[in-house]
Design a protein around this motif. Structure first.
Motif, PDB file in Angstrom:
ATOM      1  N   LEU A  44      -0.653   1.299  -0.632  1.00 10.09           N
ATOM      2  CA  LEU A  44      -0.170   0.499   0.503  1.00 10.09           C
ATOM      3  C   LEU A  44       0.238   1.382   1.684  1.00 10.09           C
ATOM      4  CD1 LEU A  44       1.834  -2.244  -1.434  1.00 10.09           C
ATOM      5  CD2 LEU A  44      -0.502  -2.364  -0.534  1.00 10.09           C
ATOM      6  N   ARG A  45       0.734   2.583   1.378  1.00  6.25           N
ATOM      7  CA  ARG A  45       1.121   3.485   2.463  1.00  6.25           C
ATOM      8  C   ARG A  45      -0.110   3.918   3.268  1.00  6.25           C
ATOM      9  NH1 ARG A  45       5.211   8.319   3.245  1.00  6.25           N
ATOM     10  NH2 ARG A  45       5.029   8.261   5.493  1.00  6.25           N
ATOM     11  N   ALA A  46      -1.191   4.248   2.524  1.00  8.51           N
ATOM     12  CA  ALA A  46      -2.419   4.672   3.212  1.00  8.51           C
ATOM     13  C   ALA A  46      -3.026   3.503   3.986  1.00  8.51           C
ATOM     14  CB  ALA A  46      -3.427   5.211   2.202  1.00  8.51           C
ATOM     15  N   MET A  47      -2.939   2.315   3.412  1.00  6.28           N
ATOM     16  CA  MET A  47      -3.577   1.165   4.069  1.00  6.28           C
ATOM     17  C   MET A  47      -2.769   0.637   5.246  1.00  6.28           C
ATOM     18  SD  MET A  47      -4.770  -1.066   0.750  1.00  6.28           S
ATOM     19  CE  MET A  47      -5.593  -2.392   1.628  1.00  6.28           C
ATOM     20  N   PHE A  48      -1.419   0.672   5.139  1.00  7.62           N
ATOM     21  CA  PHE A  48      -0.593  -0.035   6.124  1.00  7.62           C
ATOM     22  C   PHE A  48       0.493   0.828   6.772  1.00  7.62           C
ATOM     23  CE2 PHE A  48      -2.140  -3.210   3.069  1.00  7.62           C
ATOM     24  CZ  PHE A  48      -2.781  -4.083   3.932  1.00  7.62           C
ATOM     25  N   GLY A  49       0.535   2.115   6.443  1.00  8.63           N
ATOM     26  CA  GLY A  49       1.612   2.975   6.934  1.00  8.63           C
ATOM     27  C   GLY A  49       1.675   3.085   8.455  1.00  8.63           C
ATOM     28  N   ASP A  50       0.561   2.822   9.133  1.00  5.47           N
ATOM     29  CA  ASP A  50       0.542   2.956  10.601  1.00  5.47           C
ATOM     30  C   ASP A  50       0.833   1.635  11.318  1.00  5.47           C
ATOM     31  OD1 ASP A  50      -1.764   1.680   9.813  1.00  5.47           O
ATOM     32  OD2 ASP A  50      -3.028   2.601  11.345  1.00  5.47           O
ATOM     33  N   VAL A  51       1.202   0.603  10.579  1.00  7.33           N
ATOM     34  CA  VAL A  51       1.418  -0.706  11.228  1.00  7.33           C
ATOM     35  C   VAL A  51       2.651  -0.667  12.131  1.00  7.33           C
ATOM     36  CG1 VAL A  51       2.093  -3.118  10.792  1.00  7.33           C
ATOM     37  CG2 VAL A  51       0.227  -2.079   9.492  1.00  7.33           C
ATOM     38  N   LYS A  52       2.508  -1.249  13.299  1.00 12.21           N
ATOM     39  CA  LYS A  52       3.639  -1.344  14.230  1.00 12.21           C
ATOM     40  C   LYS A  52       3.934  -2.811  14.571  1.00 12.21           C
ATOM     41  CE  LYS A  52       6.789  -0.112  16.934  1.00 12.21           C
ATOM     42  NZ  LYS A  52       8.007   0.492  16.400  1.00 12.21           N
ATOM     43  N   PHE A  53       2.870  -3.627  14.600  1.00 11.45           N
ATOM     44  CA  PHE A  53       3.040  -5.031  14.983  1.00 11.45           C
ATOM     45  C   PHE A  53       2.462  -5.950  13.912  1.00 11.45           C
ATOM     46  CE2 PHE A  53       2.575  -2.605  18.937  1.00 11.45           C
ATOM     47  CZ  PHE A  53       3.803  -2.899  19.510  1.00 11.45           C
ATOM     48  N   VAL A  54       3.197  -7.017  13.613  1.00 11.51           N
ATOM     49  CA  VAL A  54       2.710  -8.036  12.694  1.00 11.51           C
ATOM     50  C   VAL A  54       2.682  -9.356  13.466  1.00 11.51           C
ATOM     51  CG1 VAL A  54       3.144  -9.292  10.553  1.00 11.51           C
ATOM     52  CG2 VAL A  54       3.629  -6.841  10.682  1.00 11.51           C
ATOM     53  N   CYS A  55       1.486  -9.896  13.647  1.00  7.21           N
ATOM     54  CA  CYS A  55       1.339 -11.152  14.387  1.00  7.21           C
ATOM     55  C   CYS A  55       0.944 -12.247  13.415  1.00  7.21           C
ATOM     56  CB  CYS A  55       0.253 -11.020  15.451  1.00  7.21           C
ATOM     57  SG  CYS A  55       0.557  -9.671  16.601  1.00  7.21           S
ATOM     58  N   MET A  56       1.737 -13.314  13.410  1.00  8.03           N
ATOM     59  CA  MET A  56       1.445 -14.430  12.504  1.00  8.03           C
ATOM     60  C   MET A  56       1.175 -15.683  13.310  1.00  8.03           C
ATOM     61  SD  MET A  56       4.356 -14.042   9.623  1.00  8.03           S
ATOM     62  CE  MET A  56       4.469 -12.544   8.666  1.00  8.03           C
ATOM     63  N   GLU A 120       6.494 -11.487   1.226  1.00 10.32           N
ATOM     64  CA  GLU A 120       5.500 -10.494   0.800  1.00 10.32           C
ATOM     65  C   GLU A 120       5.171  -9.501   1.914  1.00 10.32           C
ATOM     66  OE1 GLU A 120       2.287 -12.345  -1.413  1.00 10.32           O
ATOM     67  OE2 GLU A 120       3.729 -13.428  -2.675  1.00 10.32           O
ATOM     68  N   ILE A 121       5.163  -9.944   3.159  1.00  9.56           N
ATOM     69  CA  ILE A 121       4.868  -9.003   4.258  1.00  9.56           C
ATOM     70  C   ILE A 121       6.050  -8.049   4.467  1.00  9.56           C
ATOM     71  CG2 ILE A 121       4.505  -8.822   6.761  1.00  9.56           C
ATOM     72  CD1 ILE A 121       1.971  -9.532   5.320  1.00  9.56           C
ATOM     73  N   ILE A 122       7.258  -8.539   4.299  1.00  9.68           N
ATOM     74  CA  ILE A 122       8.434  -7.662   4.436  1.00  9.68           C
ATOM     75  C   ILE A 122       8.396  -6.590   3.335  1.00  9.68           C
ATOM     76  CG2 ILE A 122      10.968  -7.600   4.232  1.00  9.68           C
ATOM     77  CD1 ILE A 122      10.908 -10.385   5.724  1.00  9.68           C
ATOM     78  N   LYS A 123       8.053  -7.011   2.127  1.00 10.29           N
ATOM     79  CA  LYS A 123       7.916  -6.018   1.044  1.00 10.29           C
ATOM     80  C   LYS A 123       6.747  -5.072   1.312  1.00 10.29           C
ATOM     81  CE  LYS A 123       7.814  -8.844  -2.518  1.00 10.29           C
ATOM     82  NZ  LYS A 123       7.638  -9.079  -3.968  1.00 10.29           N
ATOM     83  N   LEU A 124       5.674  -5.612   1.892  1.00 16.02           N
ATOM     84  CA  LEU A 124       4.531  -4.753   2.223  1.00 16.02           C
ATOM     85  C   LEU A 124       4.953  -3.666   3.216  1.00 16.02           C
ATOM     86  CD1 LEU A 124       1.473  -4.170   2.121  1.00 16.02           C
ATOM     87  CD2 LEU A 124       1.173  -5.827   3.955  1.00 16.02           C
ATOM     88  N   MET A 125       5.735  -4.060   4.219  1.00 11.31           N
ATOM     89  CA  MET A 125       6.228  -3.082   5.200  1.00 11.31           C
ATOM     90  C   MET A 125       7.065  -2.009   4.503  1.00 11.31           C
ATOM     91  SD  MET A 125       5.166  -4.129   8.193  1.00 11.31           S
ATOM     92  CE  MET A 125       3.691  -4.474   7.269  1.00 11.31           C
ATOM     93  N   PHE A 126       7.864  -2.456   3.551  1.00 13.13           N
ATOM     94  CA  PHE A 126       8.738  -1.542   2.809  1.00 13.13           C
ATOM     95  C   PHE A 126       7.908  -0.568   1.967  1.00 13.13           C
ATOM     96  CE2 PHE A 126      11.154  -0.729  -1.121  1.00 13.13           C
ATOM     97  CZ  PHE A 126      12.215  -0.020  -0.571  1.00 13.13           C
ATOM     98  N   HIS A 127       6.978  -1.097   1.193  1.00 12.45           N
ATOM     99  CA  HIS A 127       6.148  -0.222   0.345  1.00 12.45           C
ATOM    100  C   HIS A 127       5.332   0.752   1.200  1.00 12.45           C
ATOM    101  CE1 HIS A 127       7.222  -2.317  -3.264  1.00 12.45           C
ATOM    102  NE2 HIS A 127       6.657  -3.446  -2.905  1.00 12.45           N
ATOM    103  N   ALA A 128       4.893   0.298   2.378  1.00 20.39           N
ATOM    104  CA  ALA A 128       4.058   1.147   3.244  1.00 20.39           C
ATOM    105  C   ALA A 128       4.911   2.095   4.082  1.00 20.39           C
ATOM    106  CB  ALA A 128       3.182   0.274   4.141  1.00 20.39           C
ATOM    107  N   LYS A 129       6.249   2.001   3.950  1.00 17.22           N
ATOM    108  CA  LYS A 129       7.196   2.838   4.683  1.00 17.22           C
ATOM    109  C   LYS A 129       7.030   2.704   6.198  1.00 17.22           C
ATOM    110  CE  LYS A 129       8.080   6.355   1.159  1.00 17.22           C
ATOM    111  NZ  LYS A 129       7.755   5.610  -0.024  1.00 17.22           N
ATOM    112  N   VAL A 130       6.815   1.478   6.625  1.00 21.73           N
ATOM    113  CA  VAL A 130       6.652   1.214   8.054  1.00 21.73           C
ATOM    114  C   VAL A 130       8.020   1.296   8.749  1.00 21.73           C
ATOM    115  CG1 VAL A 130       6.046  -0.572   9.747  1.00 21.73           C
ATOM    116  CG2 VAL A 130       4.584  -0.167   7.749  1.00 21.73           C
ATOM    117  N   VAL A 131       8.023   1.919   9.920  1.00 22.00           N
ATOM    118  CA  VAL A 131       9.264   2.118  10.682  1.00 22.00           C
ATOM    119  C   VAL A 131       9.287   1.175  11.893  1.00 22.00           C
ATOM    120  CG1 VAL A 131      10.545   3.794  12.089  1.00 22.00           C
ATOM    121  CG2 VAL A 131       9.474   4.517   9.946  1.00 22.00           C
ATOM    122  N   ASP A 132      10.365   0.442  12.028  1.00 27.30           N
ATOM    123  CA  ASP A 132      10.589  -0.443  13.175  1.00 27.30           C
ATOM    124  C   ASP A 132       9.407  -1.344  13.535  1.00 27.30           C
ATOM    125  OD1 ASP A 132      13.116   0.612  13.409  1.00 27.30           O
ATOM    126  OD2 ASP A 132      12.551   2.071  14.950  1.00 27.30           O
TER     127      ASP A 132
END
Ligand code: R2B
Ligand code: URA
Length: 309
Positions: A44-56, A120-132
């Motif tokens: 998940l870190r490799a797949m989503f670690g660079d995420v900055k914005f989540v649009c729903m 699940e998206i909040i946990k995804l951010m956590f597992h991917a170590k996304v910052v802010d």
């Protein structure tokens, strides 16, 4: 403009997303069932670690269109001859597209649906170590005293009794979570409305209901036990309390992002003025164009952020 300068852009080892659940630490893997992803099965870190914005937004199609629009706008390239993949296609629940640092996800209709997705998206951010990360809901709504096609940035999400909190039933008890949205983000978004936009963009209060028909005071559902006078009295009361629109997800979206310490905004277009009627009667092409308006505003914000890096 200076409003992005305070952002922390560092790629850090710890997510800033607040997971208020110590039980997760004890699990050897976390299956994000409705996303068809998992901390054991995917990096998940490799797949989503660079995420900055989540649009729903509500529908898979609209979020796919938004993803393609973003690709153009931020000049994001995928290999020639390939298409964007729906990362959650095997869940058959939500659709998720990733365009560089932006996730575009469908949330379905109503608070239970957006609530499950947010867990699940909040946990995804956590597992991917996304910052802010910054979360946006881009959607549709009924206007209160505003013509169809108006864009509303919510400054507060309230329930049908104008209460600014989400009520959840947990272990048979009622738990309240405050629905707080980021004020600065609202004004940053508002500042990106352009004088040439052929529609107004306003900031105001949003009522969130658990139903589209009776719950929003409509008289055209399968059931209706109130009079036209009672309906208008309620809608006028909303108007005089500063309510600008009614929709079905903002309360859970605001409450759960706030609980996780995530900066979030809700931007919706109105599909009609509820003071004038209940039925959405505009042609499809008109509705399609209106639904792109919240996307445009959020896209401007993302572009502006990326241009500062
Ligand atoms: C807006 O539109 C949908 C109902 O038609 C619902 O998801 C909402 O909030
Ligand atoms: N979505 C809603 O929830 N209500 C409306 O009136 C229009 C769209």
């Amino acid at each position: 403009m200076s409003f992005f300068q305070e952002e922390n852009d560092e790629y850090e080892d710890v997510s800033t997303v607040l997971i208020r659940n110590s039980h997760l630490d004890l699990m050897d893997q976390d299956i994000l069932y409705h996303l068809a992803l998992g901390s054991g099965s995917h990096d998940l870190r490799a797949m989503f670690g660079d995420v900055k914005f989540v649009c729903m937004g509500g529908t898979p199609k609209r979020m796919e269109q938004f993803a393609y629009k973003l690709m153009e706008e931020i000049s994001y390239k995928i290999p020639t001859g390939t298409t964007l993949q729906d990362i959650s296609r095997f869940s058959y629940r939500y659709s998720m597209y990733k365009v560089g640092p932006v996730l575009c996800i469908s949330h379905g209709m109503g608070m239970p649906s957006v609530g499950i997705l947010l867990h699940e998206i909040i946990k995804l951010m956590f597992h991917a170590k996304v910052v802010d990360p910054v979360f946006f809901r881009i959607g549709t709504s009924g206007g209160i005293g505003l013509e169809g096609g108006t864009v509303i940035i919510s400054d507060e999400a309230v329930d049908g009794s104008l209460q600014p909190h989400l009520e959840l039933q947990i272990l048979g008890k009622t738990v309240k979570r405050s629905s707080v949205l980021d004020r600065k983000l609202q004004w940053e978004l508002k500042s990106l409305a352009e004088p040439d936009d052929p529609y107004p963009t306003v900031i105001g209060k949003t009522v969130c209901t658990s139903d589209f028909y009776e719950g929003q005071g409509r008289m055209d559902g399968a059931f209706c036990d109130f009079t036209e006078e009672e309906k208008m009295e309620y809608l006028e009361k909303l108007k005089s309390s500063g309510v600008r629109n009614i929709e079905m997800e903002s309360l859970a979206f605001a409450a759960l992002t706030h609980h996780a310490g995530i900066k979030a905004a809700v931007v919706c277009v109105t599909l009609l003025d509820r003071l004038k009627g209940d039925q959405i009667h505009y042609p499809k092409e008109v509705l399609d164009e209106w639904q792109q308006r919240p996307q445009k505003l959020v896209c401007r914000y993302i572009k502006k952020y990326l241009s500062k890096r």
